[in-house]
Scaffold this active site. Structure first.
Site, PDB file in Angstrom:
ATOM      1  N   HIS A 107      40.761  29.693  25.807  1.00 52.20           N
ATOM      2  CA  HIS A 107      41.242  29.008  24.599  1.00 52.20           C
ATOM      3  C   HIS A 107      40.562  27.670  24.346  1.00 52.20           C
ATOM      4  O   HIS A 107      40.850  27.002  23.366  1.00 52.20           O
ATOM      5  CB  HIS A 107      42.760  28.797  24.655  1.00 52.20           C
ATOM      6  CG  HIS A 107      43.175  27.743  25.635  1.00 52.20           C
ATOM      7  ND1 HIS A 107      43.252  27.969  26.972  1.00 52.20           N
ATOM      8  CD2 HIS A 107      43.521  26.443  25.457  1.00 52.20           C
ATOM      9  CE1 HIS A 107      43.642  26.864  27.594  1.00 52.20           C
ATOM     10  NE2 HIS A 107      43.803  25.913  26.700  1.00 52.20           N
TER      11      HIS A 107
HETATM   12  C1  UD1 Z   1      46.594  22.920  23.080  1.00 49.34           C
HETATM   13  C2  UD1 Z   1      46.107  21.682  23.822  1.00 49.34           C
HETATM   14  C3  UD1 Z   1      45.285  22.117  25.044  1.00 49.34           C
HETATM   15  C4  UD1 Z   1      46.059  23.077  25.917  1.00 49.34           C
HETATM   16  C5  UD1 Z   1      46.590  24.230  25.080  1.00 49.34           C
HETATM   17  C6  UD1 Z   1      47.490  25.077  25.927  1.00 49.34           C
HETATM   18  C7  UD1 Z   1      45.579  19.657  22.542  1.00 49.34           C
HETATM   19  C8  UD1 Z   1      44.489  18.835  21.972  1.00 49.34           C
HETATM   20  N1  UD1 Z   1      45.222  20.872  22.997  1.00 49.34           N
HETATM   21  O1  UD1 Z   1      45.451  23.606  22.594  1.00 49.34           O
HETATM   22  O2  UD1 Z   1      44.957  20.978  25.818  1.00 49.34           O
HETATM   23  O3  UD1 Z   1      45.224  23.549  26.909  1.00 49.34           O
HETATM   24  O4  UD1 Z   1      47.339  23.732  23.962  1.00 49.34           O
HETATM   25  O5  UD1 Z   1      47.680  26.344  25.423  1.00 49.34           O
HETATM   26  O6  UD1 Z   1      46.705  19.224  22.573  1.00 49.34           O
HETATM   27  N2  UD1 Z   1      48.826  28.269  17.137  1.00 49.34           N
HETATM   28  C9  UD1 Z   1      49.654  29.292  16.796  1.00 49.34           C
HETATM   29  N3  UD1 Z   1      50.916  29.289  17.324  1.00 49.34           N
HETATM   30  C10 UD1 Z   1      51.372  28.325  18.154  1.00 49.34           C
HETATM   31  C11 UD1 Z   1      50.502  27.291  18.474  1.00 49.34           C
HETATM   32  C12 UD1 Z   1      49.217  27.263  17.959  1.00 49.34           C
HETATM   33  O7  UD1 Z   1      49.297  30.193  16.049  1.00 49.34           O
HETATM   34  O8  UD1 Z   1      52.531  28.400  18.602  1.00 49.34           O
HETATM   35  C13 UD1 Z   1      47.444  28.309  16.611  1.00 49.34           C
HETATM   36  C14 UD1 Z   1      47.269  27.499  15.342  1.00 49.34           C
HETATM   37  O9  UD1 Z   1      46.362  28.162  14.529  1.00 49.34           O
HETATM   38  C15 UD1 Z   1      46.614  26.216  15.825  1.00 49.34           C
HETATM   39  C16 UD1 Z   1      45.795  26.696  17.027  1.00 49.34           C
HETATM   40  O10 UD1 Z   1      46.554  27.747  17.588  1.00 49.34           O
HETATM   41  O11 UD1 Z   1      45.845  25.607  14.863  1.00 49.34           O
HETATM   42  C17 UD1 Z   1      45.567  25.638  18.064  1.00 49.34           C
HETATM   43  O12 UD1 Z   1      46.784  25.021  18.485  1.00 49.34           O
HETATM   44  P1  UD1 Z   1      46.782  23.503  19.057  1.00 49.34           P
HETATM   45  O13 UD1 Z   1      48.114  23.175  19.620  1.00 49.34           O
HETATM   46  O14 UD1 Z   1      46.211  22.589  18.055  1.00 49.34           O
HETATM   47  O15 UD1 Z   1      45.717  23.561  20.199  1.00 49.34           O
HETATM   48  P2  UD1 Z   1      45.554  24.601  21.375  1.00 49.34           P
HETATM   49  O16 UD1 Z   1      44.234  25.242  21.270  1.00 49.34           O
HETATM   50  O17 UD1 Z   1      46.757  25.456  21.460  1.00 49.34           O
HETATM   51  N1  UDP Z   2      50.243  31.179  30.775  1.00 52.48           N
HETATM   52  C1  UDP Z   2      51.197  32.120  30.448  1.00 52.48           C
HETATM   53  N2  UDP Z   2      50.816  33.172  29.665  1.00 52.48           N
HETATM   54  C2  UDP Z   2      49.543  33.334  29.228  1.00 52.48           C
HETATM   55  C3  UDP Z   2      48.581  32.373  29.583  1.00 52.48           C
HETATM   56  C4  UDP Z   2      48.961  31.294  30.353  1.00 52.48           C
HETATM   57  O1  UDP Z   2      52.346  32.023  30.864  1.00 52.48           O
HETATM   58  O2  UDP Z   2      49.281  34.321  28.525  1.00 52.48           O
HETATM   59  C5  UDP Z   2      50.681  30.017  31.572  1.00 52.48           C
HETATM   60  C6  UDP Z   2      49.931  29.814  32.867  1.00 52.48           C
HETATM   61  O3  UDP Z   2      50.874  29.600  33.875  1.00 52.48           O
HETATM   62  C7  UDP Z   2      49.110  28.568  32.628  1.00 52.48           C
HETATM   63  C8  UDP Z   2      49.904  27.834  31.575  1.00 52.48           C
HETATM   64  O4  UDP Z   2      50.488  28.867  30.797  1.00 52.48           O
HETATM   65  O5  UDP Z   2      48.944  27.767  33.754  1.00 52.48           O
HETATM   66  C9  UDP Z   2      49.127  26.899  30.685  1.00 52.48           C
HETATM   67  O6  UDP Z   2      48.121  27.594  30.156  1.00 52.48           O
HETATM   68  P1  UDP Z   2      47.016  27.175  29.141  1.00 52.48           P
HETATM   69  O7  UDP Z   2      45.806  27.827  29.672  1.00 52.48           O
HETATM   70  O8  UDP Z   2      47.474  27.506  27.781  1.00 52.48           O
HETATM   71  O9  UDP Z   2      46.893  25.566  29.183  1.00 52.48           O
HETATM   72  P2  UDP Z   2      46.022  24.559  30.050  1.00 52.48           P
HETATM   73  O10 UDP Z   2      46.530  24.599  31.429  1.00 52.48           O
HETATM   74  O11 UDP Z   2      44.579  24.936  29.932  1.00 52.48           O
HETATM   75  O12 UDP Z   2      46.257  23.245  29.385  1.00 52.48           O
END
Ligand code: UD1
Ligand code: UDP
Length: 385
Positions: free
Chosen positions: A220
């Site tokens: 991601h």
């Molecule tokens: C965010 C965090 C990242 C973390 C990740 C965990 C920041 C800058 N990034 O990244 O550090 O590793 O979460 O998973 O805070 N979206 C959905 N549904 C949701 C949430 C998001 O559809 O419930 C989609 C939206 O299109 C959104 C995109 O995912 O624009 C990205 O979501 P965002 O929270 O901005 O960043 P992540 O890539 O999830």
């Molecule tokens: N995780 C989960 N389901 C998934 C992917 C991840 O439960 O499909 C959990 C997993 O324990 C991981 C945590 O979510 O450590 C956070 O994951 P993510 O990779 O989104 O965030 P990051 O640690 O990179 O910020």
């Protein structure tokens, strides 16, 4: 109100109010053990604020269910947006919460936008901030999380560190050692506490998998999924690995939307052995990791979880802010270098990957240590005023 006054108030209230902030998937896993310990000890009055950065059932509610996290006391409903918009929305909506709740302390976890925005709002209102998972550095400022880490640590009053590199990084940045507390890893508290539930998960049956016959893939990071070129490279890698072993790929919503945007749906469907799923709940996800032959990921938390479970982890990044997973755990940085990836996969398949050792203090008691520090420091502050 100046900071010393705040501390006097903090010292005289019977149960000082502590706001815990969670916004994104990894945050929920980190606040779960903190809330449990702080509720159980009854010394502080914990309040949970969910910013709404993540909001889909599979990215949010499922973690509350899986980890028995109590319903958030306050939901900010900020949703998605650019970094500036999302951060600004959290700042705007969190400040009134601070004014109404008047907490003695705000606890933020990890490195997401919610972490930075809430620590900034609290700090500007002279409310002490504790950062859990402080001091991690990838030294790569193209990662949005690196900016969040540096800025949050700079303005936090309590820096709770998961691994020794965190202490070194903070000291090099000039942080006083009085603020730094090496307490271990709350994410691993959750992992250890969940092992019985993980053992009961039926997820392998659901996807017709057998132990060690598949690898888990998660992606991601914007650097991997926000450009067509790197997604195409990932497809090439997955095609080759998929011809040797099954791949279970719970797809993050960011990645799903980029695959759609670049018209790569069909190409992904054609990868041999690929089981594409929705994001998995915590219990099922860790069960998938526990029984896999290896993990291919760009996640931060998964590098740590795989290391504790002694499952080989190949990280599709050039750097990691969690070096102990490489030096002590099962993790290796392979970037998107196909030669490196395939040589690592061969090593894993022939059983010669290292088992690794569990980093110091990743023992399931980190939340308890944090509680002790905050309780004790309160008394120290009180006696010096
Ligand atoms: C965010 C965090 C990242 C973390 C990740 C965990 C920041 C800058 N990034 O990244 O550090 O590793 O979460 O998973 O805070 N979206 C959905 N549904 C949701 C949430 C998001 O559809 O419930 C989609 C939206 O299109 C959104 C995109 O995912 O624009 C990205 O979501 P965002 O929270 O901005 O960043 P992540 O890539 O999830
Ligand atoms: N995780 C989960 N389901 C998934 C992917 C991840 O439960 O499909 C959990 C997993 O324990 C991981 C945590 O979510 O450590 C956070 O994951 P993510 O990779 O989104 O965030 P990051 O640690 O990179 O910020």
């Amino acid at each position: 109100m100046n900071r010393s006054k705040r501390w006097i108030t903090y010292g005289t209230i019977m149960r000082p109010k502590v706001i815990f902030v969670a916004g994104a998937r990894p945050n929920f896993i980190k606040v779960a053990p903190l809330l449990e310990v702080f509720r159980e000890k009854r010394f502080f009055n914990p309040v949970l604020v969910h910013t709404g950065q993540h909001y889909d059932f599979k990215m949010s509610s499922i973690f509350f269910k899986d980890l028995a996290i109590p319903k958030p006391d306050i939901y900010l409903n900020v949703g998605s947006g650019s970094h500036a918009v999302q951060t600004a929305k959290i700042l705007r909506t969190f400040e009134p919460v601070l004014l109404k709740e008047k907490p003695a302390l705000v606890v933020v976890v990890g490195d997401v936008n919610s972490t930075l925005a809430c620590s900034l709002a609290a700090s500007k209102r002279h409310i002490p901030v504790a950062h859990v998972e402080a001091g991690l550095r990838s030294f790569d400022r193209s990662m949005p999380e690196e900016i969040n880490r540096i800025a949050t640590d700079r303005i936090s009053d309590f820096l709770f560190v998961t691994e020794r590199s965190g202490i070194e990084n903070l000291k090099k940045e000039g942080v006083s050692h009085h603020k730094i507390f090496f307490v271990g890893n709350v994410m691993i508290d959750t992992l250890r506490a969940s092992l019985p539930a993980i053992a009961r998960s039926n997820v392998l049956k659901k996807y017709k998998l057998t132990k060690q016959s598949y690898a888990v893939v998660t992606l991601h990071r914007p650097s991997n999924v926000d450009s067509e070129g790197s997604l195409q490279n990932i497809v090439r890698v997955l095609r080759q690995i998929g011809s040797q072993t099954r791949l279970v790929f719970p797809v993050h919503p960011r990645t799903a939307s980029q695959i759609r945007r670049f018209g790569l749906e069909t190409i992904f469907k054609q990868i041999p052995g690929l089981v594409r799923t929705e994001p998995a709940g915590y219990i099922d996800f860790i069960r998938l990791v526990r029984d896999s032959s290896f993990v291919l990921t760009d996640s931060g938390g998964i590098q740590e979880e795989a290391s504790v479970l002694h499952v080989p982890c190949l990280t599709i990044r050039e750097n990691t802010e969690r070096p102990c997973t490489v030096n002590q755990g099962t993790n290796a940085l392979v970037g998107l270098n196909q030669k490196q990836i395939f040589s690592a996969v061969r090593k894993i398949m022939n059983g010669s990957w290292r088992k690794g050792i569990v980093p110091h203090l990743w023992d399931g008691r980190s939340a308890s240590r944090i509680h002790t520090v905050l309780k004790t420091r309160r008394l120290c502050y009180n006696s010096t005023l």
